[in-house]
Scaffold this motif. Structure first.
Motif, mmCIF file in Angstrom:
data_model
loop_
_atom_site.group_PDB
_atom_site.id
_atom_site.type_symbol
_atom_site.label_atom_id
_atom_site.label_comp_id
_atom_site.label_asym_id
_atom_site.label_seq_id
_atom_site.Cartn_x
_atom_site.Cartn_y
_atom_site.Cartn_z
ATOM 1 N N GLY A 295 43.081 42.219 47.826
ATOM 2 C CA GLY A 295 42.022 41.729 48.451
ATOM 3 C C GLY A 295 42.084 40.036 47.825
ATOM 4 O O GLY A 295 42.944 39.649 47.180
ATOM 5 N N THR A 296 40.972 39.528 48.162
ATOM 6 C CA THR A 296 40.918 38.024 47.715
ATOM 7 C C THR A 296 40.854 38.191 46.242
ATOM 8 O O THR A 296 40.319 39.242 45.697
ATOM 9 C CB THR A 296 39.527 37.397 48.060
ATOM 10 O OG1 THR A 296 38.348 38.149 47.769
ATOM 11 C CG2 THR A 296 39.412 37.331 49.474
ATOM 12 N N VAL A 297 40.867 37.039 45.548
ATOM 13 C CA VAL A 297 41.010 36.911 43.962
ATOM 14 C C VAL A 297 39.373 37.381 43.703
ATOM 15 O O VAL A 297 39.287 38.027 42.563
ATOM 16 C CB VAL A 297 41.067 35.587 43.626
ATOM 17 C CG1 VAL A 297 40.670 35.367 42.087
ATOM 18 C CG2 VAL A 297 42.522 35.204 43.674
ATOM 19 N N ASP A 298 38.297 36.996 44.246
ATOM 20 C CA ASP A 298 37.079 37.177 43.624
ATOM 21 C C ASP A 298 36.637 38.756 43.939
ATOM 22 O O ASP A 298 36.317 39.280 43.010
ATOM 23 C CB ASP A 298 35.910 36.742 44.643
ATOM 24 C CG ASP A 298 35.902 35.017 44.403
ATOM 25 O OD1 ASP A 298 36.370 34.753 43.313
ATOM 26 O OD2 ASP A 298 35.247 34.103 45.052
ATOM 27 N N ARG B 20 38.528 40.577 41.181
ATOM 28 C CA ARG B 20 38.130 40.198 39.852
ATOM 29 C C ARG B 20 36.757 41.151 39.431
ATOM 30 O O ARG B 20 36.518 41.723 38.451
ATOM 31 C CB ARG B 20 37.538 38.584 39.815
ATOM 32 C CG ARG B 20 36.944 38.352 38.510
ATOM 33 C CD ARG B 20 35.987 37.293 38.725
ATOM 34 N NE ARG B 20 37.053 36.051 38.984
ATOM 35 C CZ ARG B 20 36.866 35.095 39.840
ATOM 36 N NH1 ARG B 20 35.631 35.363 40.896
ATOM 37 N NH2 ARG B 20 37.819 34.133 40.082
ATOM 38 N N GLY B 21 35.972 41.428 40.639
ATOM 39 C CA GLY B 21 34.836 42.318 40.443
ATOM 40 C C GLY B 21 34.993 43.672 40.088
ATOM 41 O O GLY B 21 34.578 44.111 39.171
ATOM 42 N N VAL B 22 36.200 44.117 40.685
ATOM 43 C CA VAL B 22 36.699 45.545 40.264
ATOM 44 C C VAL B 22 37.276 45.598 38.984
ATOM 45 O O VAL B 22 36.845 46.594 38.282
ATOM 46 C CB VAL B 22 37.803 46.226 41.381
ATOM 47 C CG1 VAL B 22 38.183 47.514 41.037
ATOM 48 C CG2 VAL B 22 37.318 45.825 42.622
ATOM 49 N N VAL B 23 38.129 44.794 38.588
ATOM 50 C CA VAL B 23 38.670 44.741 37.375
ATOM 51 C C VAL B 23 37.589 44.737 36.182
ATOM 52 O O VAL B 23 37.813 45.339 35.126
ATOM 53 C CB VAL B 23 39.612 43.352 37.177
ATOM 54 C CG1 VAL B 23 39.992 43.229 35.913
ATOM 55 C CG2 VAL B 23 40.796 43.633 38.228
ATOM 56 N N LEU B 24 36.865 43.547 36.372
ATOM 57 C CA LEU B 24 35.785 43.494 35.318
ATOM 58 C C LEU B 24 34.834 45.129 35.129
ATOM 59 O O LEU B 24 34.593 45.148 34.122
ATOM 60 C CB LEU B 24 34.862 42.103 35.364
ATOM 61 C CG LEU B 24 35.547 41.089 35.417
ATOM 62 C CD1 LEU B 24 34.717 39.940 35.823
ATOM 63 C CD2 LEU B 24 36.108 40.929 33.963
ATOM 64 N N ASP B 25 34.418 45.537 36.279
ATOM 65 C CA ASP B 25 33.706 46.669 36.385
ATOM 66 C C ASP B 25 34.524 47.999 35.802
ATOM 67 O O ASP B 25 33.999 48.453 34.804
ATOM 68 C CB ASP B 25 33.303 47.107 37.807
ATOM 69 C CG ASP B 25 32.166 46.294 38.370
ATOM 70 O OD1 ASP B 25 31.633 45.390 37.478
ATOM 71 O OD2 ASP B 25 31.946 46.345 39.585
ATOM 72 N N GLU B 26 35.847 48.012 35.977
ATOM 73 C CA GLU B 26 36.509 48.925 35.364
ATOM 74 C C GLU B 26 36.624 48.927 33.703
ATOM 75 O O GLU B 26 36.522 49.693 32.853
ATOM 76 C CB GLU B 26 37.956 48.920 36.077
ATOM 77 C CG GLU B 26 38.105 49.703 37.379
ATOM 78 C CD GLU B 26 37.714 51.062 37.633
ATOM 79 O OE1 GLU B 26 38.280 51.597 36.631
ATOM 80 O OE2 GLU B 26 37.240 51.427 38.481
#
Ligand code: AP5
Length: 207
Positions: free
Chosen positions: A184-187, A190-196
């Motif tokens: 997906g897009t960078v944003d 990023r959202g999924v990575v930070l949540d994990e």
């Protein structure tokens, strides 16, 4: 110095895993901003030595420009200091591009276990090869990276599949793996990575 770690706020300890172009360096910036831990990129350290024409850099250059893995003894020589410094200062680290083989992972585990600094999470970014090739050829138009040519990019992907992909099972078995769709897009990524990672720090598991 090590004793100071016991009194420090324990930082995030994470590894970014993924093929060339998956977005490890890109997402590392957001992770560092959120968690305040040092970003240790083996590739960046190697490229700095090559650019500065150090003695080590001259030995590294043929491997980097061909997209081959650097021998383990050189990898550990380069990374031991930065990782120890990071752990001493914040109790945490974000490793990007290391480990890259089962042998590196096993050696890193021994050291981390000895100092009680095992990882909280391994984030594996994944995207189809055609997406990765497209991203790296686009970057290659301006990056000046010797390994961003089509032939070398494709070879780096083969090396990843052969040498690094087995780490997905290795870290899966240790219970610390977080596989993330990075197409997906960078944003979005990023959202999924930070949540994990927030979840991993809140409820550390694994071994
Ligand atoms: P290294 O520097 O680690 O390179 P790599 O793994 O090939 O990864 P890249 O830096 O190309 O990609 P990335 O996943 O970081 O993506 P990025 O965020 O940059 O290693 C280089 C070499 O060093 C190796 O080949 C080897 O020789 C040696 N080496 C390193 N570590 C080693 C080790 N442990 N053992 C032995 N040898 C080692 O993004 C790429 C591009 O895509 C950018 O232009 C970015 O803007 C774009 N992009 C990122 N995310 C997105 C998105 N979601 N959507 C669209 N574009 C995106």
């Amino acid at each position: 110095m090590r004793d100071a770690i016991a009194f420090a706020v324990v930082g995030l300890r994470a590894i970014l895993l993924g093929p060339p172009g998956a977005g490890k360096g890109t997402q590392a910036a957001a992770i560092v901003e959120r968690f305040g831990v040092p970003h240790i990129s083996s590739g960046d350290l190697f490229r700095r030595h090559v650019a500065e024409r150090t003695e080590l850099g001259l030995r590294l250059e043929p491997y980097l420009s061909a997209g081959e893995l650097v021998p383990d003894d050189l990898v550990f020589e380069m990374l031991a200091g930065p990782v120890a410094d990071a752990a001493d200062s914040t109790g945490g680290y974000l490793l990007d591009g290391f480990p890259r083989t089962i042998a590196q992972a096993e050696q890193a585990y021994e050291i981390a276990h000895q100092y009680d600094l095992l990882v909280h999470a391994v984030v594996a970014l994944e995207a189809p090869h055609d997406v990765l090739v497209q991203r790296l050829l686009l970057r290659g138009e301006t990056s000046g990276r010797l390994d961003d040519t089509e032939a070398v990019v494709r070879h780096r992907l083969d090396v990843y599949d052969a040498m690094t992909r087995p780490l997905l099972d290795y870290y899966g078995d240790r219970g610390v793996l977080h596989r993330i769709d990075a197409s997906g897009t960078v944003d979005e990524v990023r959202g999924v990575v930070l949540d994990e990672l927030e979840g991993a720090v809140a409820a550390p598991g694994g071994r």
